[in-house]
Design a protein around this motif. Structure first.
Motif, PDB file in Angstrom:
ATOM      1  N   TYR A 171       0.865  -1.183   0.000  1.00 23.89           N
ATOM      2  CA  TYR A 171       0.000   0.000   0.000  1.00 23.89           C
ATOM      3  C   TYR A 171       0.902   1.233   0.000  1.00 23.89           C
ATOM      4  CZ  TYR A 171      -3.559   3.297   1.757  1.00 23.89           C
ATOM      5  OH  TYR A 171      -4.409   4.358   1.938  1.00 23.89           O
ATOM      6  N   ARG A 172       0.878   1.967  -1.131  1.00 27.71           N
ATOM      7  CA  ARG A 172       1.861   3.036  -1.277  1.00 27.71           C
ATOM      8  C   ARG A 172       1.227   4.432  -1.295  1.00 27.71           C
ATOM      9  NH1 ARG A 172       5.740  -0.019  -1.407  1.00 27.71           N
ATOM     10  NH2 ARG A 172       6.116  -1.706  -2.882  1.00 27.71           N
ATOM     11  N   VAL A 173       2.066   5.377  -0.951  1.00 26.13           N
ATOM     12  CA  VAL A 173       1.662   6.782  -1.026  1.00 26.13           C
ATOM     13  C   VAL A 173       1.331   7.105  -2.485  1.00 26.13           C
ATOM     14  CG1 VAL A 173       2.541   9.142  -0.768  1.00 26.13           C
ATOM     15  CG2 VAL A 173       3.102   7.404   0.948  1.00 26.13           C
ATOM     16  N   PRO A 174       0.208   7.804  -2.754  1.00 31.27           N
ATOM     17  CA  PRO A 174      -0.143   8.121  -4.146  1.00 31.27           C
ATOM     18  C   PRO A 174       0.945   8.966  -4.812  1.00 31.27           C
ATOM     19  CG  PRO A 174      -1.442   9.411  -2.602  1.00 31.27           C
ATOM     20  CD  PRO A 174      -0.736   8.380  -1.799  1.00 31.27           C
ATOM     21  N   GLU A 175       1.161   8.710  -6.081  1.00 32.16           N
ATOM     22  CA  GLU A 175       2.249   9.400  -6.795  1.00 32.16           C
ATOM     23  C   GLU A 175       2.114  10.917  -6.751  1.00 32.16           C
ATOM     24  OE1 GLU A 175       3.081   8.063 -10.788  1.00 32.16           O
ATOM     25  OE2 GLU A 175       3.042   5.984 -10.063  1.00 32.16           O
ATOM     26  N   SER A 176       0.857  11.361  -6.821  1.00 25.83           N
ATOM     27  CA  SER A 176       0.651  12.814  -6.843  1.00 25.83           C
ATOM     28  C   SER A 176       1.112  13.502  -5.566  1.00 25.83           C
ATOM     29  CB  SER A 176      -0.833  13.112  -7.107  1.00 25.83           C
ATOM     30  OG  SER A 176      -1.627  12.347  -6.223  1.00 25.83           O
ATOM     31  N   LEU A 177       1.319  12.704  -4.506  1.00 17.84           N
ATOM     32  CA  LEU A 177       1.773  13.318  -3.250  1.00 17.84           C
ATOM     33  C   LEU A 177       3.154  12.821  -2.860  1.00 17.84           C
ATOM     34  CD1 LEU A 177      -1.437  13.234  -1.033  1.00 17.84           C
ATOM     35  CD2 LEU A 177      -0.297  15.244  -1.953  1.00 17.84           C
ATOM     36  N   ASP A 178       3.768  12.041  -3.763  1.00 15.32           N
ATOM     37  CA  ASP A 178       5.037  11.423  -3.431  1.00 15.32           C
ATOM     38  C   ASP A 178       6.203  12.280  -3.917  1.00 15.32           C
ATOM     39  OD1 ASP A 178       6.779   9.644  -2.428  1.00 15.32           O
ATOM     40  OD2 ASP A 178       6.504   8.115  -3.981  1.00 15.32           O
ATOM     41  N   PHE A 179       6.387  13.424  -3.275  1.00 11.99           N
ATOM     42  CA  PHE A 179       7.520  14.280  -3.638  1.00 11.99           C
ATOM     43  C   PHE A 179       7.934  15.050  -2.386  1.00 11.99           C
ATOM     44  CE2 PHE A 179       3.610  16.625  -4.266  1.00 11.99           C
ATOM     45  CZ  PHE A 179       3.881  17.870  -3.727  1.00 11.99           C
ATOM     46  N   PRO A 180       9.188  15.491  -2.351  1.00  9.10           N
ATOM     47  CA  PRO A 180       9.614  16.286  -1.198  1.00  9.10           C
ATOM     48  C   PRO A 180       9.025  17.686  -1.275  1.00  9.10           C
ATOM     49  CG  PRO A 180      11.431  15.976  -2.740  1.00  9.10           C
ATOM     50  CD  PRO A 180      10.283  15.214  -3.304  1.00  9.10           C
ATOM     51  N   LEU A 181       8.408  18.108  -0.205  1.00  5.49           N
ATOM     52  CA  LEU A 181       7.733  19.411  -0.193  1.00  5.49           C
ATOM     53  C   LEU A 181       8.723  20.540   0.044  1.00  5.49           C
ATOM     54  CD1 LEU A 181       4.856  20.538  -0.425  1.00  5.49           C
ATOM     55  CD2 LEU A 181       4.750  20.519   2.059  1.00  5.49           C
ATOM     56  N   PHE A 182       9.585  20.345   1.043  1.00  9.83           N
ATOM     57  CA  PHE A 182      10.637  21.322   1.319  1.00  9.83           C
ATOM     58  C   PHE A 182      11.763  20.558   1.997  1.00  9.83           C
ATOM     59  CE2 PHE A 182       7.303  21.554   4.582  1.00  9.83           C
ATOM     60  CZ  PHE A 182       8.013  21.146   5.703  1.00  9.83           C
ATOM     61  N   SER A 183      12.887  21.209   2.182  1.00 15.12           N
ATOM     62  CA  SER A 183      13.939  20.507   2.899  1.00 15.12           C
ATOM     63  C   SER A 183      14.413  21.338   4.076  1.00 15.12           C
ATOM     64  CB  SER A 183      15.094  20.168   1.954  1.00 15.12           C
ATOM     65  OG  SER A 183      15.810  21.337   1.661  1.00 15.12           O
ATOM     66  N   ILE A 184      14.697  20.612   5.143  1.00 12.13           N
ATOM     67  CA  ILE A 184      15.180  21.269   6.346  1.00 12.13           C
ATOM     68  C   ILE A 184      16.595  20.808   6.593  1.00 12.13           C
ATOM     69  CG2 ILE A 184      14.824  21.553   8.822  1.00 12.13           C
ATOM     70  CD1 ILE A 184      11.872  20.760   8.318  1.00 12.13           C
ATOM     71  N   GLY A 185      17.527  21.730   6.497  1.00 13.58           N
ATOM     72  CA  GLY A 185      18.931  21.395   6.731  1.00 13.58           C
ATOM     73  C   GLY A 185      19.406  20.227   5.891  1.00 13.58           C
ATOM     74  N   GLY A 186      18.970  20.204   4.637  1.00 12.64           N
ATOM     75  CA  GLY A 186      19.438  19.165   3.738  1.00 12.64           C
ATOM     76  C   GLY A 186      18.587  17.907   3.723  1.00 12.64           C
ATOM     77  N   THR A 187      17.651  17.768   4.691  1.00  9.77           N
ATOM     78  CA  THR A 187      16.771  16.601   4.698  1.00  9.77           C
ATOM     79  C   THR A 187      15.439  16.963   4.027  1.00  9.77           C
ATOM     80  OG1 THR A 187      17.702  16.112   6.855  1.00  9.77           O
ATOM     81  CG2 THR A 187      15.832  14.770   6.126  1.00  9.77           C
ATOM     82  N   ALA A 188      15.077  16.177   3.002  1.00  9.30           N
ATOM     83  CA  ALA A 188      13.831  16.457   2.292  1.00  9.30           C
ATOM     84  C   ALA A 188      12.650  16.031   3.146  1.00  9.30           C
ATOM     85  CB  ALA A 188      13.813  15.707   0.962  1.00  9.30           C
ATOM     86  N   TYR A 189      11.629  16.884   3.171  1.00 11.55           N
ATOM     87  CA  TYR A 189      10.444  16.532   3.943  1.00 11.55           C
ATOM     88  C   TYR A 189       9.326  16.128   2.990  1.00 11.55           C
ATOM     89  CZ  TYR A 189       7.485  16.230   7.988  1.00 11.55           C
ATOM     90  OH  TYR A 189       6.691  15.748   8.968  1.00 11.55           O
ATOM     91  N   PRO A 190       8.786  14.881   3.142  1.00 10.31           N
ATOM     92  CA  PRO A 190       7.788  14.399   2.186  1.00 10.31           C
ATOM     93  C   PRO A 190       6.473  15.178   2.271  1.00 10.31           C
ATOM     94  CG  PRO A 190       8.162  12.782   3.940  1.00 10.31           C
ATOM     95  CD  PRO A 190       9.123  13.897   4.167  1.00 10.31           C
ATOM     96  N   ALA A 191       5.918  15.460   1.109  1.00 11.94           N
ATOM     97  CA  ALA A 191       4.663  16.197   1.041  1.00 11.94           C
ATOM     98  C   ALA A 191       3.533  15.411   1.705  1.00 11.94           C
ATOM     99  CB  ALA A 191       4.308  16.475  -0.419  1.00 11.94           C
ATOM    100  N   TYR A 192       3.636  14.067   1.613  1.00 13.13           N
ATOM    101  CA  TYR A 192       2.540  13.253   2.141  1.00 13.13           C
ATOM    102  C   TYR A 192       2.348  13.458   3.642  1.00 13.13           C
ATOM    103  CZ  TYR A 192      -0.689   9.400   2.730  1.00 13.13           C
ATOM    104  OH  TYR A 192      -1.793   8.661   3.020  1.00 13.13           O
ATOM    105  N   ARG A 193       3.492  13.699   4.344  1.00 12.03           N
ATOM    106  CA  ARG A 193       3.389  13.932   5.792  1.00 12.03           C
ATOM    107  C   ARG A 193       2.555  15.176   6.076  1.00 12.03           C
ATOM    108  NH1 ARG A 193       7.319  10.824   8.864  1.00 12.03           N
ATOM    109  NH2 ARG A 193       6.970   8.827   7.870  1.00 12.03           N
ATOM    110  N   MET A 194       2.767  16.191   5.247  1.00 12.81           N
ATOM    111  CA  MET A 194       1.996  17.430   5.419  1.00 12.81           C
ATOM    112  C   MET A 194       0.526  17.192   5.098  1.00 12.81           C
ATOM    113  SD  MET A 194       3.350  20.147   6.513  1.00 12.81           S
ATOM    114  CE  MET A 194       4.625  19.624   7.619  1.00 12.81           C
TER     115      MET A 194
END
Lengths: 315, 254
Positions: free
Chosen positions: A119-142
């Motif tokens: 069961y996977r995160v939908p592709e439309s939400l599977d991208f890094p939204l922003f990065s904090i100190g070099g670590t990408a933050y996934p859009a899906y978490r938001m």
């Protein structure tokens, strides 16, 4: 600092997810006096149903339909199961929900197998939204956070502003009295139970793909949700919110801390290296002890106040 | 059907396991009557109220309301037929404000019980009814206070308000003046007299002053049976009642 921000964000997402489960459970326990062991099973069911729907159609359909399916199942369970068992007392109800949790677990293994499903995160939400100190933050978490916050607002508005909400709040203290005032309390019970299950199902839909969907997920989260509900105080929504956020944050922080207990204590001025008798304890790294943290908090809070943070019942 | 009594208990029996709480209770309450039920502790008075309001199932006998059998109905259906009650143990919704308590009580009657998703504040008649009741109870100034924080006498007054705010025509009050001072009792009796105007009242009460002051008829319950039923004068003069229950109190009142 960046690391801390990242941990706080994850803790918030996790805490809000816990709240989706615990808000429903605390209403059910507070109103009906039923300690519903199967609550986290409805969460697991939500994830599996969403997995199937998103394979057949897509995630967005699953997001709407899966919670409705789980809620409808909850309504059936309340109406034809719990209500029949109710007259035999709380112990019978407790055993009923325990058995139900087992059945849901087994049925899920029969249908979807014993191993995690893809069961996977939908592709439309599977991208890094922003990065904090070099670590990408996934859009899906938001997205998860957004859904949780939206549900929180809907739940709060329903309880505070609608007629059903007033009846539910009244029934939290005296369900009998509410019936004496002409309200169909059994039907309100069904609605609350179904609503609680739907919320748990929704939590499963949005968490099953972010974490993992497997037959062990109900057990893993169920115990923590219980800790949250008891800690917040049975029947208290605000208590459940505070307890969810505390446990979510504390657990995420302790998972993120890859350091020995002795080092951590040293940071706050407690030097324990000299006490060699307990060296096995001091050598435990904090992230390995993370699973015990919610229950440790639970015990501490109950020792201070047996009613939890904001409880109305002490049963 | 207008000749049928407001409330008729016909041979009502209640057993809890082997314990016989009500053995054979026959009581007739005429419409518009103020009827007191007295009896020593444990006589089954509160249980009787539970039977009438459908809280517990009866073990035998029939209960009817204006000629209609209500024996096996649920609490909320009985309420919808116009029977409301207060509890012996204070049972307000402690966390809700005084105003919200009254709204819970008024909702069903004002036709707001069905539309559960509708907004509370958007419904005028519901608010007006609750405000009206606040006025009548003298609690307007305490409108937004959580019921749990009210003074005891105010809580008991609010309980009476809760029983009638939904427009019930038959009201059952369980020891409404218990634990009150002389002055508070007088105020409560005045309130009960006012709210029972044009309604049928059944009241369980220990304070004989209140009972003989308020009641049109009295039934005496002892050991799960009605041993006397009649006007205050009849009951006061009944030798069985004097020996079983009233004793010295009756002497004083004569």
């Amino acid at each position: 600092m960046d690391q801390l921000l990242l941990i706080l964000l994850n803790g918030l997402v996790y805490g809000l997810l816990l709240f989706m489960l615990s808000s429903g459970l605390t209403l059910i326990v507070g109103m009906m006096g039923v300690l519903n062991f199967a609550h986290a099973s409805f969460y697991m069911l939500g994830a599996y149903v969403a997995f199937s729907i998103s394979t057949l159609m897509n995630f967005w359909v699953a997001l709407i339909v899966a919670p409705l399916v789980v809620g409808a199942l909850g309504a059936l369970v309340e109406q034809y199961g719990l209500r029949a068992v109710h007259k035999h007392g709380h112990l019978a109800e407790l055993l009923f929900t325990f058995g139900l949790a087992m059945i849901i677990g087994e049925v899920i293994q029969l249908i979807w197998g014993r191993w995690p499903v893809a069961y996977r995160v939908p592709e439309s939400l599977d991208f890094p939204l922003f990065s904090i100190g070099g670590t990408a933050y996934p859009a899906y978490r938001m997205f998860m956070m957004g859904v949780s916050l939206f549900m929180f607002v809907v739940l709060y508005a329903t309880l505070a502003r609608t007629r059903l909400g007033l009846v539910v709040r009244a029934a939290l203290t005296h369900p009998d009295m509410v019936a004496m005032l002409g309200h169909n309390v059994p039907r309100v019970f069904t609605m609350v139970f179904a609503g609680g299950c739907a919320l748990a199902g929704l939590a499963g839909v949005i968490a099953g793909n972010a974490y993992q969907t497997d037959p062990g997920m109900a057990l893993a989260l169920g115990a923590i949700v219980f800790a949250v509900v008891v800690m917040g105080g049975l029947g208290s929504i605000s208590g459940a919110l505070i307890a969810s956020l505390i446990i979510g944050l504390v657990q995420t922080v302790s998972i993120g801390l890859d350091m020995k207990l002795s080092t951590a204590l040293g940071r706050i001025g407690l030097h324990v290296d000299g006490i060699t008798a307990l060296s096995d304890v001091w050598d435990i790294s904090i992230n390995r002890a993370a699973p015990v943290v919610p229950f440790l908090l639970l015990v501490i809070i109950l020792a201070i106040n047996p009613r939890g943070l904001a409880g109305s019942r002490s049963s | 059907m207008s000749a049928a009594p407001a409330l008729l208990l016909d041979g009502v029996v209640k057993n809890f396991g082997l314990v016989h709480v009500l053995r054979d209770v026959n009581i007739t309450v005429a419409a518009g009557e103020r009827h007191a039920i007295i009896g020593p502790n444990g006589a089954g008075k509160s249980t009787l109220f539970h039977m009438i309001t459908g809280r517990f199932p009866v073990s035998g006998g029939r209960i009817s309301l204006h000629g209609r059998d209500i024996t096996d109905m649920s609490s909320y259906d009985i309420y919808r037929l116009g029977v409301a009650r207060s509890f012996q143990v204070t049972s307000l919704f402690n966390r809700l404000s005084v105003f919200e308590n009254l709204r819970v009580g008024a909702m069903r009657n004002k036709g707001a019980g069905h539309a559960w998703w509708r907004l509370l504040d958007g419904y005028g008649p519901l608010r007006e009814r609750a405000e009206e009741m606040l006025e009548m109870l003298g609690l307007t100034a305490r409108r937004n206070v959580p019921a749990g924080l009210l003074a005891y006498a105010d809580q008991r007054a609010l309980e009476i308000g809760l029983a009638i705010v939904g427009g019930a025509t038959t009201i059952l009050l369980d020891e409404p003046t218990a634990g009150m001072s002389r002055h508070e009792t007088e105020r409560a009796v005045a309130l009960i007299r006012r709210v029972s105007e044009g309604r049928t009242l059944v009241i369980v009460e220990h304070d004989m002053g209140v009972v003989f002051d308020l009641a049109d008829r009295i039934s005496v319950l002892d050991n799960g049976r009605v041993i006397a039923s009649g006007t205050p004068a009849d009951v006061r003069g009944d030798p069985a009642v004097r020996s079983a229950y009233l004793g010295a109190a009756a002497e004083v009142l004569t």
